[in-house]
Write an enzyme that holds these catalytic residues in place. Structure first.
Site, PDB file in Angstrom:
ATOM      1  N   ASN A 266      35.721  36.147  50.989  1.00 42.08           N
ATOM      2  CA  ASN A 266      35.566  34.957  50.166  1.00 42.08           C
ATOM      3  C   ASN A 266      34.792  33.900  50.934  1.00 42.08           C
ATOM      4  OD1 ASN A 266      36.945  35.933  47.931  1.00 42.08           O
ATOM      5  ND2 ASN A 266      38.919  35.146  48.620  1.00 42.08           N
TER       6      ASN A 266
ATOM      7  N   ARG B  13      37.155  41.652  45.617  1.00 42.00           N
ATOM      8  CA  ARG B  13      36.978  42.196  46.976  1.00 42.00           C
ATOM      9  C   ARG B  13      37.467  43.641  47.087  1.00 42.00           C
ATOM     10  NH1 ARG B  13      39.916  38.391  50.869  1.00 42.00           N
ATOM     11  NH2 ARG B  13      41.267  38.200  49.035  1.00 42.00           N
TER      12      ARG B  13
END
Length: 774
Positions: free
Chosen positions: A51, A33
């Site tokens: 996520n 990320r």
């Protein structure tokens, strides 16, 4: 004017696109990320990344060319710990465009998160630069890491993978480390093991009884001990190593004596690639494996005239070499000797030592000193071992750096746990469309190994949030793994050993089968109660037929013959109608008594093992009569060939039995005995022997093809760690139009059979399992 501004704004939006991108694979807890966040900012894109249950979801908007570059970079520039299995992209209507920036929102709590724990990864170049920078706050800090490297699997106690659920929970982040942890632009964003000298783990150097030594610098002092010939127990990522100076023959011999490891080769750790090249010939593939994030031990061809201790790898032309994969190792190899023997810290056949107190107790009398730290190891994990063979780098032992990364399967299905075999034990949990292989556990010969196995089985199911519906074990009733499965109070299934080998290789290649399976190893319990090991099976995970086997031969004394290989030689010569008189195998103590037992057919068991065939030939030609470690005779017989194979082989034949073909090896054994009596060298015999095996298995494959029409051939079993046999046979089969499947992601030895067991278990749950037709 306002109308023109509005028209301009709409025009700007019309030049923008928005895309939804779903990424599946190992993309959680590996810095993916923040990587996406940094990439989006570099390309002036807006949106978010979060996520999700299946991986990571990205919504991103901007100019089309920037979005294209973004998608390309997702694959080409992903963090080293990430593994992308698929990327799906969908366009979103332009009407939703207009976000001001790119953010990382909190993960959705409304759906179950898929947990994929990354393996432990070698220290990255950026962290090595931090360690080497005298002006930096992590200068010479032995626990430096970031989202691109460091411990993962070995520190996880339970999920989710957050610091409070790892062995780092006792180390509270200092303000500087906390800022790094919270900053998406920092490479230590959400790096759970993040630490520095102010807040992280610390080293201590102790003497042989555990008393801490007062030294100015633990690493410098440890290096001096190694240079002085001492045996040092070093706590690393997944457990302790025992280390000595690799140039000190007396120290290496002392380590062998204390550890109870007679002749089995040791691995070495070297300072850098240049040091590795000074010791070994290194191909581009081997170089890539050495320097990879997994940092395994690579089996390399040793150069002649090395300055290393001769007893590191006696009688072996290969050397197991690895680079330092933790900051501690990297620092130690710059303070002490340039090459260190690094072997698992245990007494012979016991599990790897991982706990400080356990180390002081179990390594007492072995180590002269202990270099320890206060970060607990949740999961002990041995070094992985690889070898370049037949055009690929292939795993010999799958452990640190690889476990528990999944192996992708062709189909999804219910959760099943394969328990592996008795030797080189490893578990496999299949869940959905993925197979999660455990780290190498080792030989199940004692209570400590059994406890370790039980712990790994529970942990594997816990971290992947599933409970196996079926436990699949080997059919051998005396295996510890079989006993464990039967004691769990769950549904169980016993499967034939070589069927599991076949199914494992098919599963690794996502090949649904059927195929011709050449499954060659030392021993596997057969459906007829005899010892198999030279088998040609035809089938898939649901069902297999025993098409052929090597001619059965007697093993005088049963398992005793595995070590005293001269017994195997006597038994196989006797069955072949050859007198052993005048051969070295006949000069061994008790040989006359063994021959008398053979005549009376007392105290022997039947075996079709290809591994035992290697043992018998090694003893007949006088190369080795007693194996000090598993496979030693076979290894030395292969090495005697010097990497070359003869143009012609010895005689062999085939005999049709009611239920299968026999591959007759007695003609070959008669020829070998005659060649030895005529003065042939072990080199000559080895080259002709290997050619004979290639001839036997090429011909039986042709016979299987004529009967079935199948052109796919599986090579599986520990014998296929033999480079000369494997590469020659694979080339010959491929030149005849066969598709040859070999292991790469999982070991070809018993370390890979749990994968085959698990996929066979799924066939059982579907109602399609039929076993092996004998």
């Amino acid at each position: 004017m306002a109308e023109n501004e509005a028209r301009g704004a709409l025009s700007g939006l019309s030049q923008r696109e928005r895309r939804r991108i779903e990424v599946r694979g190992i993309v959680q807890g590996v810095g993916f990320r923040p990587f996406v966040w940094r990439l989006a900012h570099q390309l002036d894109l807006a949106g978010f990344v979060r996520n999700a249950s299946s991986g990571v979801v990205i919504e991103v908007e901007g100019k089309p060319d920037a979005l294209d570059r973004f998608e390309t970079a997702l694959r080409s520039e992903a963090p080293p710990l990430a593994r992308i299995d698929s990327i799906d992209r969908h366009s979103i209507p332009p009407s939703v465009c207009g976000e001001p920036g790119f953010i990382i929102p909190e993960s959705s709590g409304g759906e179950a998160m898929q947990t994929l724990i990354s393996p432990d990864i070698a220290t990255c170049p950026a962290c090595l630069a931090d360690i080497a920078d005298p002006a930096g706050r992590r200068y010479r800090y032995a626990f430096t890491n970031c989202t691109d490297c460091g411990p993962r699997y070995t520190i996880v106690e339970r999920i989710p993978y957050d610091r409070p659920f790892t062995t780092m929970k006792r180390f509270e982040l200092c303000p500087d480390c906390q800022r790094e942890y919270n900053d998406p632009g920092d490479r230590r964003f959400h790096a759970q093991p993040n630490a520095c000298p102010a807040c992280g783990p610390k080293l201590e150097l102790c003497d042989a009884v555990g008393v801490r030594l007062a030294v100015g610098d633990e690493i410098t002092a440890a290096g001096e001990l190694l240079a002085g010939g001492k045996i040092l127990a070093i706590k690393g990522i997944g457990g302790f190593h025992l280390a000595v100076d690799a140039s000190n023959e007396a120290a290496v011999r002392r380590l062998r004596s204390r550890k109870g490891r007679e002749e089995k080769p040791f691995a070495v750790m070297v300072r850098d690639l240049a040091a590795a090249r000074a010791l070994c010939d290194i191909s581009p593939e081997e170089k890539a494996a050495l320097a990879s994030p997994q940092a395994p031990i690579v089996l390399l061809r040793a150069r002649q005239g090395l300055s290393l201790a001769p007893s590191i790898a006696p009688g072996n032309d290969r050397l197991g070499v690895m680079l330092p994969y933790s900051p501690l190792h990297w620092l130690l190899l710059r303070e002490g000797p340039k090459v260190l023997v690094m072997t698992s810290a245990n007494f012979s056949e016991e599990p790897l030592v991982a706990d400080n107190a356990e180390a002081l107790e179990r390594l007492a009398g072995i180590a002269d000193a202990f270099l320890m730290h206060d970060r607990p190891i949740a999961r002990r994990c041995d070094d992985s071992v690889v070898m370049s063979m037949a055009g690929a780098v292939r795993l010999i032992r799958r452990s640190r750096g690889y476990a528990p990364a999944p192996v992708r399967l062709a189909e999804s299905g219910p959760p099943v746990l394969g328990t592996g075999g008795e030797l080189k034990s490893a578990l496999c949990l299949v869940k959905g469309g993925e197979a999660f292989m455990s780290q190498h556990i080792g030989d199940m010969k004692n209570y400590e190994a059994y406890r370790h196995f039980d712990d790994v089985a529970a942990h594997l199911q816990r971290i992947f949030q599933t409970e196996a519906e079926l436990l699949v074990h080997d059919q051998h009733p005396a295996y510890m793994t079989t006993r464990w499965a039967l004691e769990q109070g769950k549904p169980t299934l016993g499967v034939q050993h070589h069927h599991a080998h076949l199914a494992s290789c098919l599963a690794e290649h996502q090949h649904s089968g059927p195929a011709i399976g050449l499954t060659l190893d030392g021993a596997g319990y057969g459906t007829d109660g005899t010892v198999w090991g030279g088998e040609v099976l035809i089938g898939d995970a649901a069902r297999a037929m025993r098409f052929a086997s090597l001619e059965p031969m007697p093993l005088p004394g049963g398992d005793v013959a595995v070590r005293q290989v001269w017994r195997t030689a006597l038994g196989w010569l006797h069955r072949s109608g050859v007198s052993p008189e005048g051969l070295e195998c006949f000069r061994q103590p008790q040989s006359a008594q063994v021959l008398e037992l053979l005549r009376k057919e007392v105290g022997t068991s039947e075996s079709s093992s290809c591994g035992r065939l290697f043992d018998a030939v090694a003893s007949i030609c006088g190369l080795r009569h007693e194996a000090r470690y598993e496979g030693q005779a076979a290894i030395e017989l292969m090495q005697a060939a010097g990497g070359r194979i003869a143009e012609a082989g010895y005689r062999f034949g085939f005999e049709r039995k009611p239920n299968r073909w026999l591959m007759l090896i007695s003609p070959m054994l008669r020829d070998i005995a005659a060649a030895v009596r005529a003065g042939a060298s072990s080199t000559e015999i080895s080259r002709h022997f290997h050619r004979t095996l290639v001839g036997i298995f090429s011909e039986i494959t042709r016979m299987a093809y004529l009967e079935t029409g199948l052109k796919t051939v599986v090579l599986s079993g520990g014998v296929f760690q033999n480079q000369l046999l494997t590469e020659t046979l694979a080339r010959e089969l491929e030149s005849n139009g066969y598709q040859v499947l070999m292991h790469a992601q999982v070991p070809t030895s018993d370390g890979g059979i749990s994968l085959g067991q698990a996929v066979i278990g799924r066939e059982f749950l579907r109602g399609s399992y039929r076993g092996v037709d004998n």
